[in-house]
Design a protein around this motif. Structure first.
Motif, PDB file in Angstrom:
ATOM      1  N   PHE A  33       0.829  -1.208   0.000  1.00 44.16           N
ATOM      2  CA  PHE A  33       0.000   0.000   0.000  1.00 44.16           C
ATOM      3  C   PHE A  33       0.865   1.260   0.000  1.00 44.16           C
ATOM      4  O   PHE A  33       0.557   2.237  -0.683  1.00 44.16           O
ATOM      5  CB  PHE A  33      -0.929   0.000   1.219  1.00 44.16           C
ATOM      6  CG  PHE A  33      -2.339   0.373   0.882  1.00 44.16           C
ATOM      7  CD1 PHE A  33      -3.282  -0.591   0.581  1.00 44.16           C
ATOM      8  CD2 PHE A  33      -2.728   1.698   0.835  1.00 44.16           C
ATOM      9  CE1 PHE A  33      -4.579  -0.253   0.248  1.00 44.16           C
ATOM     10  CE2 PHE A  33      -4.023   2.058   0.507  1.00 44.16           C
ATOM     11  CZ  PHE A  33      -4.959   1.074   0.213  1.00 44.16           C
ATOM     12  N   GLU A  34       1.955   1.215   0.752  1.00 43.55           N
ATOM     13  CA  GLU A  34       2.852   2.369   0.792  1.00 43.55           C
ATOM     14  C   GLU A  34       3.507   2.594  -0.570  1.00 43.55           C
ATOM     15  O   GLU A  34       3.555   3.731  -1.071  1.00 43.55           O
ATOM     16  CB  GLU A  34       3.919   2.154   1.854  1.00 43.55           C
ATOM     17  CG  GLU A  34       4.874   3.336   2.004  1.00 43.55           C
ATOM     18  CD  GLU A  34       5.908   3.099   3.087  1.00 43.55           C
ATOM     19  OE1 GLU A  34       6.167   4.034   3.865  1.00 43.55           O
ATOM     20  OE2 GLU A  34       6.462   1.975   3.163  1.00 43.55           O
ATOM     21  N   ASN A  35       3.969   1.535  -1.196  1.00 45.36           N
ATOM     22  CA  ASN A  35       4.669   1.664  -2.474  1.00 45.36           C
ATOM     23  C   ASN A  35       3.746   2.063  -3.614  1.00 45.36           C
ATOM     24  O   ASN A  35       4.172   2.732  -4.557  1.00 45.36           O
ATOM     25  CB  ASN A  35       5.364   0.343  -2.818  1.00 45.36           C
ATOM     26  CG  ASN A  35       6.512   0.031  -1.876  1.00 45.36           C
ATOM     27  OD1 ASN A  35       7.048   0.915  -1.214  1.00 45.36           O
ATOM     28  ND2 ASN A  35       6.888  -1.237  -1.808  1.00 45.36           N
ATOM     29  N   GLU A  36       2.495   1.647  -3.546  1.00 40.88           N
ATOM     30  CA  GLU A  36       1.553   1.882  -4.652  1.00 40.88           C
ATOM     31  C   GLU A  36       0.479   2.905  -4.300  1.00 40.88           C
ATOM     32  O   GLU A  36      -0.535   3.008  -4.983  1.00 40.88           O
ATOM     33  CB  GLU A  36       0.920   0.543  -5.053  1.00 40.88           C
ATOM     34  CG  GLU A  36       1.951  -0.490  -5.497  1.00 40.88           C
ATOM     35  CD  GLU A  36       1.344  -1.842  -5.862  1.00 40.88           C
ATOM     36  OE1 GLU A  36       0.095  -1.986  -5.791  1.00 40.88           O
ATOM     37  OE2 GLU A  36       2.117  -2.750  -6.213  1.00 40.88           O
ATOM     38  N   HIS A  37       0.720   3.670  -3.250  1.00 42.57           N
ATOM     39  CA  HIS A  37      -0.297   4.572  -2.725  1.00 42.57           C
ATOM     40  C   HIS A  37      -0.761   5.599  -3.749  1.00 42.57           C
ATOM     41  O   HIS A  37      -1.961   5.845  -3.904  1.00 42.57           O
ATOM     42  CB  HIS A  37       0.239   5.287  -1.477  1.00 42.57           C
ATOM     43  CG  HIS A  37      -0.753   6.198  -0.832  1.00 42.57           C
ATOM     44  ND1 HIS A  37      -0.850   7.538  -1.142  1.00 42.57           N
ATOM     45  CD2 HIS A  37      -1.719   5.950   0.100  1.00 42.57           C
ATOM     46  CE1 HIS A  37      -1.809   8.081  -0.418  1.00 42.57           C
ATOM     47  NE2 HIS A  37      -2.345   7.156   0.340  1.00 42.57           N
ATOM     48  N   ALA A  38       0.172   6.228  -4.445  1.00 38.40           N
ATOM     49  CA  ALA A  38      -0.202   7.286  -5.394  1.00 38.40           C
ATOM     50  C   ALA A  38      -1.104   6.736  -6.494  1.00 38.40           C
ATOM     51  O   ALA A  38      -2.110   7.374  -6.867  1.00 38.40           O
ATOM     52  CB  ALA A  38       1.054   7.919  -5.992  1.00 38.40           C
ATOM     53  N   ASP A  39      -0.768   5.564  -7.017  1.00 35.27           N
ATOM     54  CA  ASP A  39      -1.593   4.958  -8.063  1.00 35.27           C
ATOM     55  C   ASP A  39      -2.968   4.563  -7.518  1.00 35.27           C
ATOM     56  O   ASP A  39      -3.997   4.750  -8.189  1.00 35.27           O
ATOM     57  CB  ASP A  39      -0.896   3.723  -8.641  1.00 35.27           C
ATOM     58  CG  ASP A  39       0.339   4.078  -9.446  1.00 35.27           C
ATOM     59  OD1 ASP A  39       0.442   5.238  -9.891  1.00 35.27           O
ATOM     60  OD2 ASP A  39       1.198   3.202  -9.623  1.00 35.27           O
ATOM     61  N   TRP A  40      -2.987   4.006  -6.294  1.00 38.95           N
ATOM     62  CA  TRP A  40      -4.261   3.619  -5.674  1.00 38.95           C
ATOM     63  C   TRP A  40      -5.149   4.839  -5.491  1.00 38.95           C
ATOM     64  O   TRP A  40      -6.340   4.808  -5.824  1.00 38.95           O
ATOM     65  CB  TRP A  40      -3.998   2.960  -4.319  1.00 38.95           C
ATOM     66  CG  TRP A  40      -5.266   2.551  -3.600  1.00 38.95           C
ATOM     67  CD1 TRP A  40      -5.917   1.367  -3.718  1.00 38.95           C
ATOM     68  CD2 TRP A  40      -6.015   3.337  -2.668  1.00 38.95           C
ATOM     69  NE1 TRP A  40      -7.047   1.362  -2.924  1.00 38.95           N
ATOM     70  CE2 TRP A  40      -7.131   2.557  -2.266  1.00 38.95           C
ATOM     71  CE3 TRP A  40      -5.874   4.621  -2.141  1.00 38.95           C
ATOM     72  CZ2 TRP A  40      -8.082   3.024  -1.355  1.00 38.95           C
ATOM     73  CZ3 TRP A  40      -6.811   5.090  -1.235  1.00 38.95           C
ATOM     74  CH2 TRP A  40      -7.900   4.304  -0.854  1.00 38.95           C
ATOM     75  N   TRP A  41      -4.590   5.906  -4.981  1.00 39.40           N
ATOM     76  CA  TRP A  41      -5.368   7.116  -4.709  1.00 39.40           C
ATOM     77  C   TRP A  41      -5.945   7.696  -6.005  1.00 39.40           C
ATOM     78  O   TRP A  41      -7.130   8.049  -6.071  1.00 39.40           O
ATOM     79  CB  TRP A  41      -4.491   8.144  -4.004  1.00 39.40           C
ATOM     80  CG  TRP A  41      -5.263   9.309  -3.448  1.00 39.40           C
ATOM     81  CD1 TRP A  41      -5.710  10.402  -4.129  1.00 39.40           C
ATOM     82  CD2 TRP A  41      -5.689   9.484  -2.090  1.00 39.40           C
ATOM     83  NE1 TRP A  41      -6.388  11.247  -3.292  1.00 39.40           N
ATOM     84  CE2 TRP A  41      -6.390  10.710  -2.035  1.00 39.40           C
ATOM     85  CE3 TRP A  41      -5.540   8.737  -0.940  1.00 39.40           C
ATOM     86  CZ2 TRP A  41      -6.933  11.208  -0.848  1.00 39.40           C
ATOM     87  CZ3 TRP A  41      -6.086   9.227   0.245  1.00 39.40           C
ATOM     88  CH2 TRP A  41      -6.769  10.434   0.291  1.00 39.40           C
ATOM     89  N   ALA A  42      -5.116   7.771  -7.031  1.00 41.15           N
ATOM     90  CA  ALA A  42      -5.574   8.349  -8.300  1.00 41.15           C
ATOM     91  C   ALA A  42      -6.688   7.505  -8.921  1.00 41.15           C
ATOM     92  O   ALA A  42      -7.704   8.043  -9.392  1.00 41.15           O
ATOM     93  CB  ALA A  42      -4.398   8.474  -9.270  1.00 41.15           C
ATOM     94  N   ALA A  43      -6.503   6.192  -8.931  1.00 43.29           N
ATOM     95  CA  ALA A  43      -7.515   5.320  -9.521  1.00 43.29           C
ATOM     96  C   ALA A  43      -8.806   5.339  -8.709  1.00 43.29           C
ATOM     97  O   ALA A  43      -9.914   5.343  -9.269  1.00 43.29           O
ATOM     98  CB  ALA A  43      -6.979   3.889  -9.617  1.00 43.29           C
TER      99      ALA A  43
END
Length: 383
Positions: A257-267
């Protein structure tokens, strides 16, 4: 295929997490308390690495984090465990909000039966408790303020970081139930919050694992009394054999979640925008302050529509709930929406839509909106 929009209740375990869990279940299955062989040594090392990683993410030392079965247990250890200190000090006043999860409200109700006084502050229709309202209720004998990070029904973000700054110079402790916020808004939790409850299965970790952060104030630690005894694990606050596979899974999920947070938030935010745009074609009310919400939770009420009947109508398209998974089976008005002062016809018919992008994107939001609009029209005609 039915789209899953109940992620605030639980999430699918990430396959990468499942791989880690399976390894510690079938290959390195040792007990972390066993010190006489390699299996135990490897298990102990895995737990320590998980503890250090999670502690780093929140900005505490590894000695300030213990593992639990989830946020409910963490809440109980924090709230009930602090009570003996309050009794010894003659500080039996607690402040909380009217929109907390039952895992906070019910332990506090138990403390009321033991002679504590609890103020349940209403946030108003915004669903956001103000720091000023809490400050107005502070007293010399206030032991604790307990305020959730993100409301599990509305997604409204509470000002926990700001509140922590205000309380740090006082004798009042701050507990934050971060079941819905950890991983999504972890930065808020790095401030001087004394006690933080964490849940794993809201971020793709296994069910049955969580943590409690017990942040020191200088050299002083929060004076908690254990609720259980036997074994001395987890600083003697949570005895019992550690579930190494679940602990390792929690750490892996938090890392992802920490590593992919920006992508998760945008999607997630992108899906929210499409969903809100589509739902505006219906007669809809968005509950809570939409300027202070996480991107993956939306609470709505549809004019003239019974929420339970609507869920049945749209169940082939989407899986949703009326609120917290702990209370949604009761068919009673949401205590969260009631706590916001909303009338019963809204509080009894709020729907919570919550999602992770990989499952939400299967939903045709325009088809969902059309189905709801048609159902509203039919309900109005019958009425």
């Amino acid at each position: 295929m039915t789209a899953y929009l109940d992620a605030a209740a639980t999430t699918r375990m990430d396959p990468r997490v499942a791989e880690v869990v399976l390894h510690w279940m079938t290959e390195d299955w040792g007990n972390a308390g066993s010190r006489t062989h390699g299996w135990g040594t490897r298990a102990k090392r895995a737990v320590q690495q998980a503890r250090e990683q999670l502690a780093r993410q929140i900005g505490v030392s590894s000695a300030e984090l213990i593992f639990t079965s989830g946020a409910t247990e963490s809440n109980n250890i924090a709230l009930l465990g602090l009570a003996p200190h309050g009794e010894r000090q003659g500080r039996r006043h607690i402040i909380t909000s009217a929109i907390e999860h039952k895992a906070v409200i019910e332990p506090l109700e138990h403390l009321v039966s033991r002679g504590f006084e609890v103020d349940f502050i209403s946030p108003g229709s915004s669903g956001r408790v103000s720091v000023e309202a809490i400050q107005e209720h502070l007293r010399d004998d206030t032991l604790l303020v307990s305020l959730m990070h993100v409301n599990n029904e509305t997604g409204v973000i509470q000002p926990v970081a700001e509140l922590a700054d205000h309380l740090r110079g006082t004798a009042t402790y701050l507990h934050v139930d971060a079941a819905q916020g950890f991983g999504k808004l972890t930065e808020d939790l790095r401030g001087p919050i004394d006690l933080i409850s964490i849940s794993g299965h809201k971020i793709g970790a296994p069910k049955g694992v969580g943590a409690l952060v017990i942040r020191r104030r200088g050299r002083d630690t929060v004076p908690l009394t254990p609720l259980m005894y036997g074994g001395g694990q987890e600083r003697k606050l949570r005895p019992g054999t550690l579930p190494v596979p679940l602990v390792a899974g929690l750490a892996k999920a938090a890392e992802i979640f920490e590593n992919e947070h920006a992508d998760w938030w945008a999607a997630t935010a992108g899906f929210r925008a499409r969903l809100v745009h589509a739902l505006r074609k219906t007669q809809v009310r968005f509950n809570g302050d939409q300027e202070h919400v996480v991107p993956h939770i939306l609470n709505v009420s549809f004019d003239g529509v019974d929420a339970e009947a609507l869920i049945v109508q749209i169940k082939e398209l989407v899986a949703v709930s009326t609120g917290s998974a702990c209370t949604s089976a009761s068919y009673t008005p949401s205590h969260v929406l009631r706590g916001m002062g909303l009338p019963d016809n809204i509080a009894a018919n709020g729907l919570r839509l919550s999602w992770f992008p990989d499952q939400a994107n299967e939903l045709d939001v325009d088809e969902l909106a059309a189905e709801i609009a048609e159902f509203q029209a039919g309900t109005a005609f019958l009425g």
